[in-house]
Design an enzyme around this catalytic site. Structure first.
Site, short mmCIF file in Angstrom:
data_model
loop_
_atom_site.label_atom_id
_atom_site.label_comp_id
_atom_site.label_asym_id
_atom_site.label_seq_id
_atom_site.Cartn_x
_atom_site.Cartn_y
_atom_site.Cartn_z
N ASP A 98 7.32 70.17 0.00
CA ASP A 98 7.94 69.29 1.47
C ASP A 98 9.46 69.71 1.18
O ASP A 98 10.18 69.46 0.24
CB ASP A 98 7.53 68.07 1.00
CG ASP A 98 7.24 67.39 2.35
OD1 ASP A 98 8.04 67.67 3.35
OD2 ASP A 98 6.19 66.53 2.36
N ASP A 198 9.91 68.46 6.84
CA ASP A 198 9.90 67.27 7.06
C ASP A 198 11.11 66.69 8.20
O ASP A 198 12.13 67.02 8.10
CB ASP A 198 10.42 66.36 5.82
CG ASP A 198 10.16 64.82 6.14
OD1 ASP A 198 9.31 64.27 6.19
OD2 ASP A 198 11.33 64.10 5.91
N GLU A 255 7.51 69.42 10.99
CA GLU A 255 6.91 68.21 11.24
C GLU A 255 7.91 67.89 12.45
O GLU A 255 8.95 67.50 12.65
CB GLU A 255 7.17 67.00 10.15
CG GLU A 255 6.66 65.68 10.86
CD GLU A 255 7.30 64.53 10.06
OE1 GLU A 255 6.47 63.33 10.02
OE2 GLU A 255 8.19 64.48 9.57
N HIS A 327 -0.43 61.70 5.53
CA HIS A 327 0.07 60.55 4.47
C HIS A 327 0.87 59.64 5.36
O HIS A 327 1.17 58.43 4.73
CB HIS A 327 1.03 61.03 3.52
CG HIS A 327 2.13 61.70 3.89
ND1 HIS A 327 2.24 62.63 4.62
CD2 HIS A 327 3.67 61.14 3.91
CE1 HIS A 327 3.57 63.05 5.06
NE2 HIS A 327 4.28 62.09 4.61
N ASP A 328 1.10 59.81 6.65
CA ASP A 328 1.79 58.65 7.53
C ASP A 328 1.02 58.11 8.52
O ASP A 328 1.51 57.24 9.44
CB ASP A 328 2.88 59.37 8.26
CG ASP A 328 4.20 60.00 7.54
OD1 ASP A 328 4.45 59.38 6.56
OD2 ASP A 328 4.67 60.98 7.76
#
Ligand code: GLC
Ligand code: CA
Length: 556
Positions: A98, A198, A255, A327-328
């Site tokens: 990430d 990210d 993202e 995961h969000d």
């Protein structure tokens, strides 16, 4: 379009903290990941994205990095990491890390140096302002409150669009960019396959700082308003690509929220900044600027429209990365299926869409088991900064504590962060100790050990879908073929063709608990995938059971 090594791959996101713990401290670790590589290879995974495992105070679960060149000891050592890359490589699996470079941690040495000497070189690694002039702008951080915080020991403020322990890096400063590229290349040299990038859209700020109209009683304004105005991010992103990913033919998945459709080509076109970016159209649907308590629930029709819209926008340009959850987000099967209808068939129906769309599927850990939302009995059970903020926000909006807790239960990203359910042993086989976040009590019913052994499980169904997608006979249709909606007007039917030069596939998903009939465009076909034991067809009409999903190959 030039063919790339990642086009026909299936990716899997690991949230290391919750994946597999090998030393009993209740926190998943790299040796745990290594121990599960055979499980992932068996599922058919080619790419693994690891949420952050760098040295971090874990204020935002590792998305606050204190050293980009070190592994956090809770997750393991650099030797473990090298071993993971090696062991994955043996199985034909590439590892992505990430890349969290919109911000670092306030415990990073750059930030410590900036605190010591705000006028020195490290002060300009961040966005600093004089405290005596008041807040430079009224932006609201993603986790609540103003984006400005006192720089300890100084008369300055610093900017953080996320948590106050995540100071934003100043991308306008070329030295910052050099540091970022150096770090990316250092990891790529180690043999990484690439990065998930990210929160990247936030690196470009609309400067000079200024206010936007307040959109909540707190007098602050959503970052989205600023992002809509910020221009010129492409200069940073193309520089980053040229200096790093491109040289290694590395895979990058952004993202990215809020892209304008006409800009998509710049992001993921053949010469785009990234290999791909996530399609968040279903996860973002119905979100309200007032917060979680004000979201509009998504229906089957909405889901279909989101998918088809994104597909249409991406088709002439490139590949999106298709997700049900990450995961969000809460667990997709709990979020996208009406209450009381979250059965194995419905889970498999969603899986069919996820894997058969055009694009690169990303499976989030446990999704392949049909893991569901957990129940938070009290706000004390919640660890996540975003959920705690939305809880307070719901209370401020007038909800009572019971209603606010209900909102958190539905939307919390901690739903996706409960430990992976490996078996029906204590703590779901995740740890011998006490897990950092409670295991979902349904682990005796939903766990990997049982599903791997059961040919009718959700896991086995994912495996079949992935095998079909990766079958070279279907490369031209399922990977490179066009997606054409089929009977898009038929309610709660999510159906589409995947058409290649050589074969035509038809995917039919009945997105409701009631059965429905679907007319077939051809009488000659074979069933490649079916999430139910039976398939009823007569006179070119298929009778689909509730939540039945089938993948057909059409002839003629
Ligand atoms: C991304 C991550 C999220 C994190 C945020 C700040 O959205 O996915 O988990 O909180 O960035 O780094
Ligand atoms: Ca551990």
């Amino acid at each position: 379009m030039e063919r790339k090594w990642w086009h026909n791959k299936v990716a899997y996101q690991i949230y290391p903290k919750s994946f597999c713990d090998t030393n009993g401290d209740g926190i998943g670790d790299i040796p745990g990941i290594i121990s599960k590589l055979d499980y992932l290879a068996d599922l058919g995974i080619d790419i693994i994205w690891l949420s952050p495992i760098y040295l971090s105070p874990l204020a935002d679960q590792g998305y606050d990095i204190a050293d980009y060149y070190q592994i956090d000891p809770r997750f393991g050592t650099m030797d473990d990491m090298d071993e993971l890359i090696r062991q994955a490589g043996k199985r034909g699996i590439r590892i992505l890390m990430d890349l969290v470079v919109n911000h670092c941690s306030d415990e990073h040495e750059w930030f410590k140096k900036a605190m010591k000497d705000p006028e020195g070189p490290y002060g300009s690694y961040f966005y600093l302002a004089d405290a005596k002039d008041g807040l430079p702008c009224n932006w609201r951080s993603y986790f609540g409150g103003p984006v400005w915080e006192k720089l300890p020991g100084t008369d300055k403020l610093y900017l953080h669009v996320f948590h106050k322990k995540q100071p934003d890096l100043n991308w306008e400063n070329p030295q910052v960019r050099e540091e970022v590229y150096k770090n990316i290349n250092w990891w790529l040299e180690k043999g990484l396959g690439g990065f998930r990038i990210d929160a990247i859209i936030n690196i470009k700020k609309a400067l000079p700082f200024h206010d936007y109209p307040a959109d909540r009683p707190d007098g602050l304004s959503s970052i989205d308003n600023m992002l809509a105005e910020a221009e010129g991010i492409g200069v940073f992103l193309s520089e980053m690509k040229e200096r790093t990913f491109q040289k290694y033919d590395a895979f990058s998945v952004g993202e990215v929220f809020n892209t304008k459709p006409e800009e998509l080509g710049e992001f993921i076109g053949e010469h785009g900044y990234f290999s791909t970016m996530f399609d968040f159209s279903t996860t973002s649907f119905g979100k309200s600027k007032n917060g979680w308590h004000d979201c509009t629930p998504i229906t089957a029709e909405d889901y279909k429209n989101c998918c088809f819209e994104s597909q249409a926008i991406a088709a002439p340009v490139g590949f999106m990365a298709n997700i049900i959850e990450n995961h969000d987000e809460p667990r997709g099967v709990s979020y996208y299926l009406p209450e009381g209808e979250c059965c194995d068939e419905a889970k498999k129906m969603l899986a069919t869409v996820n894997i058969m769309l055009r694009g690169i599927p990303f499976i989030y850990q446990g999704q392949e088991l049909g893991m569901e939302n957990t129940v938070f009995e009290s706000i004390e059970d919640v660890d996540d900064v975003a959920s705690l903020n939305e809880y307070r926000n719901s209370l401020n909006a007038g909800l009572d504590s019971e209603a606010a807790l209900k909102v958190v239960n539905r939307f919390s990203r901690d739903n996706a962060r409960t430990p992976m359910q490996w078996s029906d042993e204590p703590q779901a086989g995740f740890t011998d100790g006490t897990p950092w976040l409670k295991v979902n009590p349904n682990y005796r019913r939903i766990n990997a050990a049982a599903q791997v052994a059961d040919s009718s499980s959700v896991f086995s169904y994912y495996k079949k879908l992935i095998a079909l997608r990766k079958n070279p006979d279907y490369l031209e249709s399922i990977v490179y073929g066009e997606l054409i909606p089929y009977l898009a007007e038929q309610k709660n039917l999510l159906a589409f063709y995947r058409k290649g030069s050589d074969r035509t596939i038809l995917v039919l998903c009945n997105y409701q608990k009631e059965p429905q009939n679907v007319a077939l465009p051809s009488e000659s076909f074979r069933v490649l995938i079916n999430n139910m034991p039976d398939f009823a067809e007569k006179d070119r009409t298929v009778s689909l059971d509730g939540y039945q999903a089938v993948v057909l190959e059409l002839f003629s």
